[in-house]
Design an enzyme around this catalytic site. Structure first.
Site, mmCIF file in Angstrom:
data_model
loop_
_atom_site.group_PDB
_atom_site.id
_atom_site.type_symbol
_atom_site.label_atom_id
_atom_site.label_comp_id
_atom_site.label_asym_id
_atom_site.label_seq_id
_atom_site.Cartn_x
_atom_site.Cartn_y
_atom_site.Cartn_z
ATOM 1 N N LYS A 174 0.827 -1.216 0.000
ATOM 2 C CA LYS A 174 0.000 0.000 0.000
ATOM 3 C C LYS A 174 0.858 1.261 0.000
ATOM 4 O O LYS A 174 0.630 2.193 -0.775
ATOM 5 C CB LYS A 174 -0.908 -0.013 1.233
ATOM 6 C CG LYS A 174 -1.665 1.286 1.446
ATOM 7 C CD LYS A 174 -2.106 1.472 2.885
ATOM 8 C CE LYS A 174 -2.611 2.890 3.047
ATOM 9 N NZ LYS A 174 -2.553 3.346 4.436
ATOM 10 N N ASN A 175 1.847 1.322 0.892
ATOM 11 C CA ASN A 175 2.629 2.551 1.032
ATOM 12 C C ASN A 175 3.464 2.841 -0.213
ATOM 13 O O ASN A 175 3.664 3.999 -0.578
ATOM 14 C CB ASN A 175 3.514 2.479 2.281
ATOM 15 C CG ASN A 175 2.694 2.528 3.560
ATOM 16 O OD1 ASN A 175 1.544 2.946 3.552
ATOM 17 N ND2 ASN A 175 3.276 2.097 4.663
ATOM 18 N N ARG B 281 -5.150 10.750 3.200
ATOM 19 C CA ARG B 281 -3.842 11.248 3.605
ATOM 20 C C ARG B 281 -2.815 11.138 2.486
ATOM 21 O O ARG B 281 -1.953 11.989 2.322
ATOM 22 C CB ARG B 281 -3.362 10.469 4.838
ATOM 23 C CG ARG B 281 -2.083 11.039 5.327
ATOM 24 C CD ARG B 281 -1.667 10.637 6.688
ATOM 25 N NE ARG B 281 -0.501 11.446 6.976
ATOM 26 C CZ ARG B 281 -0.527 12.656 7.474
ATOM 27 N NH1 ARG B 281 -1.673 13.212 7.773
ATOM 28 N NH2 ARG B 281 0.566 13.347 7.667
ATOM 29 N N ASP C 262 -5.577 8.261 9.411
ATOM 30 C CA ASP C 262 -5.722 7.575 10.691
ATOM 31 C C ASP C 262 -5.756 8.532 11.867
ATOM 32 O O ASP C 262 -5.128 9.587 11.849
ATOM 33 C CB ASP C 262 -4.526 6.633 10.929
ATOM 34 C CG ASP C 262 -4.646 5.364 10.115
ATOM 35 O OD1 ASP C 262 -5.778 5.014 9.770
ATOM 36 O OD2 ASP C 262 -3.618 4.756 9.836
ATOM 37 N N ASP D 82 4.372 0.291 11.789
ATOM 38 C CA ASP D 82 3.095 -0.283 11.369
ATOM 39 C C ASP D 82 2.880 -1.703 11.882
ATOM 40 O O ASP D 82 1.765 -2.219 11.812
ATOM 41 C CB ASP D 82 2.990 -0.268 9.842
ATOM 42 C CG ASP D 82 2.631 1.111 9.293
ATOM 43 O OD1 ASP D 82 2.231 1.976 10.099
ATOM 44 O OD2 ASP D 82 2.758 1.312 8.078
#
Length: 441
Positions: free
Chosen positions: A22-23, A97, A121, A319
């Site tokens: 994802k990142n 974000r 978040d 994370d």
């Protein structure tokens, strides 16, 4: 409201393939704005945060084709710069974000950008100073309008310079890299993040014609070029998912094979789980985790209690601390979890305590876990997911617990994990999606 209903306490078995990272996706998809030529990206996860960013690029005028389940082509030939001033952009950009990641490439290519104050978040302050201080060093001017909640940035003439980042922010580093690749002259970025995601972005940009050296270190040198071309890029598997599945196997005493993990890119993640006593073996590029009824936490060499803390890469990623914490709850032994980067990320432990875990929340950054050694099974409860990573930690706890659990606000989990209920059912989990309101509604 969507929720997950889980009947836990059952061992799982089988193979699972981690989704694309994802990142990394949020960075490399933003990078398509740096060129008018076609860029093809594969192994893109089908998750809300990534899909929102792709939709946002479409609204900006990027021509997008979804060529297969995990592959897209992007062609940013005709960008509508007026879209920045629209209410539509404010609504979409503010809810994501990752939308901050489009600022660097837009500054580099068009000399201006705007971004609404991003959401994301609720895990503590996630400041954007690193991004904007880096842009300023390159010659950009920005202001924040508190009435419209917009950051406006002007960068009609970016020039290479020495940039010492105030923190080794992954997204901050990526944004400054993307701004610098088309700047005039040489940019040196010191205290750069060096996560595999950053390395992947740099390698992709170099294939597009950028000149970046020092990849994999915290000192990057970027020689500005006139323009960039197209390329093809494949995302790494998501290391956070891989860590989550290791934790899931241990907590539920399951035999699970995690496929195609790109092991050399995982850094110390497998070693940290091994220090909790979790057995695993590398088979080719797969991680095999045998069924374990018990696992014992290591101590430091002098016999003192193990501390697991997050740190910039190649340290342990923040994370995965939520996963480490929940897995430690059923280990033999004790561990101190020290979450340095975000001050609200440990607040979900009250739900684990309600399930029967023995955890002392020392302060917003530290929790001591006294492992139950599976002498007492956690019990299912009704709870709400506060953020992506805590949500998956609670999901792992629920799968290991006796009885029924209901997790509300699963939209948070689905921002980061693709088809998680379907993939868990394929391993034998009793999990289903239901419509339910949290208690008190």
């Amino acid at each position: 409201m969507n929720a997950f209903e889980i009947n836990g306490g059952k061992p799982l078995k089988g193979e699972i393939i981690p989704q694309g990272a994802k990142n990394e996706a949020l960075q490399v998809i933003s990078a398509v704005l740096l060129t008018e030529e076609k860029v093809t990206i594969s192994n893109i996860p089908d998750i809300k945060d990534v899909n929102k960013l792709i939709e946002l690029l479409g609204d900006l005028g990027v021509n997008i084709e979804h060529t297969s389940k995990d592959t897209y082509t992007f062609e940013a030939r005709n960008i509508d710069l007026n879209f920045f001033s629209s209410e539509q952009f404010k609504a979409k950009g503010g809810s994501l974000r990752g939308s901050i990641m489009i600022v660097g490439p837009l500054l580099a290519r068009f000399g201006k950008a705007a971004i609404p104050k991003p959401g994301g978040d609720k895990i503590g302050r996630r400041r954007l100073d690193t991004h904007f201080l880096g842009f300023e060093k390159l010659g950009a001017k920005f202001n924040f309008n508190p009435e419209t909640n917009f950051f406006n940035v002007d960068a009609s003439q970016l020039r290479g310079t020495y940039v010492l980042l105030d923190e080794a922010s992954v997204t901050g580093t990526a944004n400054v890299i993307m701004a610098a690749v088309l700047a005039k002259g040489t940019t040196t970025i010191y205290n750069a993040a060096c996560e595999p995601y950053i390395q992947q972005l740099c390698k992709m940009l170099n294939r597009m014609g950028a000149q970046i050296s020092g990849i994999g270190s915290n000192l990057l040198t970027i020689e500005g070029v006139e323009s960039l071309g197209g390329t093809e890029h494949r995302l790494l598997p998501d290391m956070i998912e891989i860590g989550s599945f290791i934790g899931l196997a241990a907590m539920t005493a399951s035999e699970i094979t995690i496929k195609d993990v790109q092991y050399k890119e995982l850094g110390i993640i497998p070693d940290v789980f091994r220090r909790l006593g979790i057995q695993m073996e590398l088979r080719g590029d797969d991680i095999f985790i045998p069924s374990q009824q018990h696992y014992e936490i290591d101590t430091f060499i002098d016999g003192s209690i193990l501390t697991v803390a997050d740190a910039p890469w190649p340290g342990f990623t923040p994370d995965l601390l939520s996963i480490i914490l929940v897995v430690a709850a059923q280990a033999k032994g004790n561990v101190m979890i020290h979450q340095k980067m975000f001050e609200s990320r440990l607040f979900f432990v009250d739900k684990l305590i309600d399930m029967g875990a023995q955890i002392i929340l020392c302060d917003p950054h530290r929790a001591t876990v006294i492992g139950l050694n599976k002498q007492v099974q956690l019990k299912g409860i009704e709870m709400t997911s506060p953020d992506i990573r805590a949500g998956v930690a609670l999901l792992i706890a629920a799968l290991s617990a006796s009885g029924k659990s209901v997790i509300h606000n699963i939209e948070q989990i689905e921002r980061g994990y693709q088809d998680i209920d379907i993939r868990l059912r394929a391993l034998g989990a009793d999990i289903k999606r239901i419509n339910a309101l949290p208690k008190g509604h």
